[in-house]
Design a protein around this motif. Structure first.
Motif, PDB file in Angstrom:
ATOM      1  N   LEU A   2      11.554   3.877  48.295  1.00 26.84           N
ATOM      2  CA  LEU A   2      12.798   3.712  47.536  1.00 26.84           C
ATOM      3  C   LEU A   2      13.480   5.051  47.296  1.00 26.84           C
ATOM      4  O   LEU A   2      14.701   5.167  47.405  1.00 26.84           O
ATOM      5  CB  LEU A   2      12.516   3.013  46.205  1.00 26.84           C
ATOM      6  CG  LEU A   2      12.195   1.528  46.283  1.00 26.84           C
ATOM      7  CD1 LEU A   2      11.794   1.004  44.902  1.00 26.84           C
ATOM      8  CD2 LEU A   2      13.371   0.753  46.823  1.00 26.84           C
ATOM      9  N   LEU A   3      12.703   6.074  46.998  1.00 26.96           N
ATOM     10  CA  LEU A   3      13.262   7.405  46.780  1.00 26.96           C
ATOM     11  C   LEU A   3      13.925   7.927  48.049  1.00 26.96           C
ATOM     12  O   LEU A   3      15.044   8.446  48.010  1.00 26.96           O
ATOM     13  CB  LEU A   3      12.169   8.365  46.309  1.00 26.96           C
ATOM     14  CG  LEU A   3      12.623   9.789  46.002  1.00 26.96           C
ATOM     15  CD1 LEU A   3      13.650   9.806  44.886  1.00 26.96           C
ATOM     16  CD2 LEU A   3      11.423  10.650  45.645  1.00 26.96           C
ATOM     17  N   LEU A   4      13.267   7.778  49.179  1.00 27.30           N
ATOM     18  CA  LEU A   4      13.850   8.215  50.453  1.00 27.30           C
ATOM     19  C   LEU A   4      15.123   7.440  50.773  1.00 27.30           C
ATOM     20  O   LEU A   4      16.093   7.998  51.278  1.00 27.30           O
ATOM     21  CB  LEU A   4      12.830   8.069  51.574  1.00 27.30           C
ATOM     22  CG  LEU A   4      11.712   9.101  51.592  1.00 27.30           C
ATOM     23  CD1 LEU A   4      10.689   8.764  52.660  1.00 27.30           C
ATOM     24  CD2 LEU A   4      12.270  10.490  51.809  1.00 27.30           C
ATOM     25  N   ALA A   5      15.115   6.145  50.488  1.00 30.01           N
ATOM     26  CA  ALA A   5      16.304   5.330  50.744  1.00 30.01           C
ATOM     27  C   ALA A   5      17.474   5.797  49.878  1.00 30.01           C
ATOM     28  O   ALA A   5      18.605   5.914  50.357  1.00 30.01           O
ATOM     29  CB  ALA A   5      15.998   3.859  50.478  1.00 30.01           C
ATOM     30  N   ALA A  63      18.830   9.063  51.239  1.00 22.53           N
ATOM     31  CA  ALA A  63      19.589   8.846  52.472  1.00 22.53           C
ATOM     32  C   ALA A  63      20.972   8.292  52.165  1.00 22.53           C
ATOM     33  O   ALA A  63      21.970   8.743  52.734  1.00 22.53           O
ATOM     34  CB  ALA A  63      18.827   7.906  53.400  1.00 22.53           C
ATOM     35  N   ILE A  64      21.047   7.346  51.251  1.00 21.74           N
ATOM     36  CA  ILE A  64      22.339   6.756  50.875  1.00 21.74           C
ATOM     37  C   ILE A  64      23.226   7.813  50.215  1.00 21.74           C
ATOM     38  O   ILE A  64      24.415   7.914  50.514  1.00 21.74           O
ATOM     39  CB  ILE A  64      22.138   5.541  49.947  1.00 21.74           C
ATOM     40  CG1 ILE A  64      21.503   4.397  50.730  1.00 21.74           C
ATOM     41  CG2 ILE A  64      23.454   5.101  49.326  1.00 21.74           C
ATOM     42  CD1 ILE A  64      21.032   3.251  49.868  1.00 21.74           C
ATOM     43  N   GLY A  65      22.662   8.609  49.339  1.00 23.04           N
ATOM     44  CA  GLY A  65      23.427   9.661  48.668  1.00 23.04           C
ATOM     45  C   GLY A  65      23.937  10.701  49.641  1.00 23.04           C
ATOM     46  O   GLY A  65      25.082  11.149  49.559  1.00 23.04           O
ATOM     47  N   THR A  66      23.114  11.092  50.593  1.00 20.61           N
ATOM     48  CA  THR A  66      23.528  12.073  51.601  1.00 20.61           C
ATOM     49  C   THR A  66      24.655  11.511  52.449  1.00 20.61           C
ATOM     50  O   THR A  66      25.631  12.199  52.731  1.00 20.61           O
ATOM     51  CB  THR A  66      22.324  12.446  52.495  1.00 20.61           C
ATOM     52  OG1 THR A  66      21.293  12.971  51.673  1.00 20.61           O
ATOM     53  CG2 THR A  66      22.714  13.461  53.538  1.00 20.61           C
ATOM     54  N   TYR A  67      24.547  10.265  52.853  1.00 18.26           N
ATOM     55  CA  TYR A  67      25.583   9.631  53.660  1.00 18.26           C
ATOM     56  C   TYR A  67      26.905   9.575  52.902  1.00 18.26           C
ATOM     57  O   TYR A  67      27.961   9.880  53.448  1.00 18.26           O
ATOM     58  CB  TYR A  67      25.139   8.226  54.074  1.00 18.26           C
ATOM     59  CG  TYR A  67      26.193   7.455  54.820  1.00 18.26           C
ATOM     60  CD1 TYR A  67      26.482   7.767  56.146  1.00 18.26           C
ATOM     61  CD2 TYR A  67      26.902   6.431  54.213  1.00 18.26           C
ATOM     62  CE1 TYR A  67      27.458   7.063  56.837  1.00 18.26           C
ATOM     63  CE2 TYR A  67      27.867   5.728  54.896  1.00 18.26           C
ATOM     64  CZ  TYR A  67      28.148   6.041  56.209  1.00 18.26           C
ATOM     65  OH  TYR A  67      29.115   5.355  56.889  1.00 18.26           O
ATOM     66  N   ALA A  68      26.855   9.218  51.628  1.00 17.31           N
ATOM     67  CA  ALA A  68      28.074   9.122  50.817  1.00 17.31           C
ATOM     68  C   ALA A  68      28.734  10.490  50.676  1.00 17.31           C
ATOM     69  O   ALA A  68      29.955  10.596  50.761  1.00 17.31           O
ATOM     70  CB  ALA A  68      27.748   8.538  49.452  1.00 17.31           C
ATOM     71  N   CYS A  69      27.960  11.530  50.481  1.00 19.69           N
ATOM     72  CA  CYS A  69      28.513  12.878  50.362  1.00 19.69           C
ATOM     73  C   CYS A  69      29.163  13.320  51.665  1.00 19.69           C
ATOM     74  O   CYS A  69      30.220  13.935  51.660  1.00 19.69           O
ATOM     75  CB  CYS A  69      27.428  13.879  49.967  1.00 19.69           C
ATOM     76  SG  CYS A  69      26.903  13.718  48.263  1.00 19.69           S
TER      77      CYS A  69
END
Length: 64
Positions: free
Chosen positions: A8-11, A14-20
């Motif tokens: 869950l932490l990795l997911a 990954a979502i936060g990096t993509y949004a940025c």
């Protein structure tokens, strides 16, 4: 339980990096468009369009 937490932490990371990256990409496109409009106005010697590129409180510094 720890494995689920790690997944869950990795997911989330990954979502936060993509949004940025998406947000930065949009800003970069706007900056490139502004630079292109500024260059066109400069080459056409259009003072009104050049002035439109600046905010009211802008300060122009001539590089030496």
């Amino acid at each position: 339980m720890q494995l689920l937490f790690r997944v869950l932490l990795l997911a989330l990371l990954a979502i936060g990096t993509y949004a940025c990256q998406r947000e930065i990409g949009g800003d970069e496109a706007e900056i490139r468009q502004l630079a292109e409009r500024y260059t066109e106005a400069y080459n056409q010697r259009d003072a009104v369009r050049l002035a439109a590129a600046y905010t009211e409180d802008a300060v122009y510094i001539n590089p030496k």
